[in-house]
Design a protein around this motif. Sequence first.
Motif, short mmCIF file in Angstrom:
data_model
loop_
_atom_site.label_atom_id
_atom_site.label_comp_id
_atom_site.label_asym_id
_atom_site.label_seq_id
_atom_site.Cartn_x
_atom_site.Cartn_y
_atom_site.Cartn_z
N ALA A 149 -33.89 19.48 -4.21
CA ALA A 149 -33.18 20.76 -4.20
C ALA A 149 -33.14 21.38 -5.59
CB ALA A 149 -31.76 20.55 -3.67
N LEU A 150 -32.98 20.55 -6.61
CA LEU A 150 -32.93 21.05 -7.98
C LEU A 150 -34.32 21.49 -8.45
CD1 LEU A 150 -31.24 21.51 -10.52
CD2 LEU A 150 -31.70 19.14 -11.16
N PRO A 250 -31.06 13.95 -14.95
CA PRO A 250 -31.35 15.38 -14.96
C PRO A 250 -30.44 16.13 -15.91
CG PRO A 250 -30.21 14.76 -12.94
CD PRO A 250 -30.53 13.49 -13.65
N MET A 251 -31.01 17.08 -16.64
CA MET A 251 -30.27 17.94 -17.56
C MET A 251 -30.46 19.38 -17.09
SD MET A 251 -31.58 16.15 -21.10
CE MET A 251 -30.51 17.10 -22.19
N SER A 252 -29.43 19.94 -16.48
CA SER A 252 -29.55 21.30 -15.95
C SER A 252 -28.17 21.92 -15.79
CB SER A 252 -30.26 21.29 -14.59
OG SER A 252 -30.36 22.61 -14.06
N CYS A 253 -28.11 23.23 -15.94
CA CYS A 253 -26.88 23.99 -15.67
C CYS A 253 -26.91 24.62 -14.29
CB CYS A 253 -26.67 25.06 -16.75
SG CYS A 253 -26.14 24.36 -18.33
N TYR A 254 -27.79 24.12 -13.45
CA TYR A 254 -27.85 24.57 -12.06
C TYR A 254 -26.45 24.48 -11.43
CZ TYR A 254 -29.06 24.47 -7.07
OH TYR A 254 -29.13 24.71 -5.73
N PRO A 255 -26.01 25.49 -10.70
CA PRO A 255 -24.64 25.50 -10.15
C PRO A 255 -24.50 24.58 -8.93
CG PRO A 255 -25.80 27.49 -9.49
CD PRO A 255 -26.72 26.77 -10.45
N PHE A 256 -24.45 23.28 -9.20
CA PHE A 256 -24.30 22.29 -8.13
C PHE A 256 -23.07 22.57 -7.28
CE2 PHE A 256 -26.72 20.11 -11.44
CZ PHE A 256 -27.66 19.41 -10.73
N TRP A 257 -22.03 23.13 -7.90
CA TRP A 257 -20.76 23.33 -7.18
C TRP A 257 -20.88 24.27 -5.99
CZ3 TRP A 257 -21.79 25.14 -12.12
CH2 TRP A 257 -21.90 26.52 -12.27
N LEU A 265 -17.52 17.27 -0.95
CA LEU A 265 -17.57 17.52 -2.39
C LEU A 265 -18.67 16.68 -3.01
CD1 LEU A 265 -16.21 18.85 -4.92
CD2 LEU A 265 -14.94 16.70 -5.16
N ASN A 266 -19.58 17.33 -3.72
CA ASN A 266 -20.62 16.61 -4.45
C ASN A 266 -20.09 16.20 -5.81
OD1 ASN A 266 -22.97 16.93 -2.57
ND2 ASN A 266 -22.46 19.08 -2.87
N ILE A 267 -20.24 14.92 -6.14
CA ILE A 267 -19.72 14.39 -7.39
C ILE A 267 -20.84 13.68 -8.15
CG2 ILE A 267 -17.38 14.15 -6.46
CD1 ILE A 267 -17.87 11.16 -6.16
N GLY A 268 -20.57 13.29 -9.39
CA GLY A 268 -21.58 12.60 -10.17
C GLY A 268 -22.76 13.50 -10.46
N THR A 269 -23.94 12.93 -10.55
CA THR A 269 -25.15 13.71 -10.79
C THR A 269 -25.34 14.75 -9.70
OG1 THR A 269 -26.19 11.82 -11.89
CG2 THR A 269 -27.65 13.55 -11.10
N ALA A 270 -25.01 14.40 -8.46
CA ALA A 270 -25.17 15.32 -7.33
C ALA A 270 -24.26 16.53 -7.45
CB ALA A 270 -24.88 14.58 -6.03
N GLY A 271 -23.19 16.41 -8.23
CA GLY A 271 -22.26 17.52 -8.39
C GLY A 271 -22.33 18.18 -9.74
N GLY A 272 -23.31 17.78 -10.57
CA GLY A 272 -23.44 18.36 -11.90
C GLY A 272 -22.42 17.82 -12.88
N TRP A 273 -21.97 16.58 -12.68
CA TRP A 273 -20.96 16.01 -13.57
C TRP A 273 -21.55 15.49 -14.88
CZ3 TRP A 273 -16.45 12.94 -10.89
CH2 TRP A 273 -15.80 13.78 -9.98
#
Length: 381
Positions: A149-150, A250-257, A265-273
């Motif tokens: 997805a990313l 992964p290093m990204s500012c993609y809006p996982f939220w 609720l996506n948390i951790g890497t899956a949530g952009g934490w």
Amino acid sequence: MKHYNYIFTGTGLAALMTVYKMTLSGKFTNKSILLVDESSKKNNDRTWCFWKKEPSIWEEVITQKWDYALFANENFRRNLNLEPYQYCKIKGIDFYQFVFEALSKAKNISFLNEKVTNINELETHVYVSTENKAFTCDQVFNSIYNKAALEQQSKFPVLQQHFIGWQIQSKEAVFQAEVPTFMDFSVAQKGNTRFMYVLPFSENEALLEYTLFSHSLLENSEYENEIVNYIQKLGISNYKIIEKEQGSIPMSCYPFWKKNTRRVLNIGTAGGWTKASTGYTFKNSDKLSSRLIHFIETETDFRKFHRKSKFWFYDLLLLDILDKENEKGSRIFSSMFKKGNPALIFKFLDEKTSLVEDIQVILKCPKTLFIKALFHSVRYF
């Protein structure tokens, strides 16, 4: 079909931190919780490091603390006094054992070692299936990272912090046990952002990680050849490898939220934490898991959890630069650490600085690069 109040799909760092803090709070003893992961977390698969000022709830599993750190490139070396911070190390296996031992004593928590195959949110509940079983629940905390997805989107830059690390024991006493190497950019950059990261445990033992911030992974032999070269440069000729570890963050500012829903609720890497600009995971997960505990005590709609901050924008600017000119990483970090206040830099990376302090840190960086990135950032809004 058994029903739970909460299901954690994936038991990575963020999930284990969150459920552990739920037990510490004492406010969820009447809630049924299921943790599902195909991995039993019985291997020492990673090392986490973070900085802190005050004692944390993880003191029991911290195996090393440092008051100083080295930053270096091909032109200079600087020992950084981290006061009032300490740089701390936790081994993955110690963290897993510590948390699972605590969770095993909670009668409301169950575990299942199976692969999650489906998460389906319905009107009144969430359906979760594994290879052999199915459950329903009120809410899901998902930490299963969807890499595709990313990578299928092109709007936000996506880099990787990728590395191979060797823990070695040497005959020669060459390491400064009290000074880890935070970043050593003296290694050949080869058009990327490449550095060595060294955690010394004694004069004769250390973890050495050859690390890149770049788009593409390397062949394993290239990481390991560079580790060998660095070992030789340190003056080591006789050593043995104790452990190896490997990772890609992964290093990204993609809006996982935006993938969060009312009940999932996506948390951790899956949530952009993960901290997008550095790849640091432990510190951010610790902060966000604590905020999540307070959130679920009063809120039920996970779409309200995320807060966008100015630090998301700062990270975006750096990633925009490294996306287009990946070789500039050494110049940026060297400018920041050569004369900058180490405590202020760590406070900035901790996302606790004021706007005035932000400017003090940012002004140490190459201005032209960030001005160009600032003008280019309009495409992200």
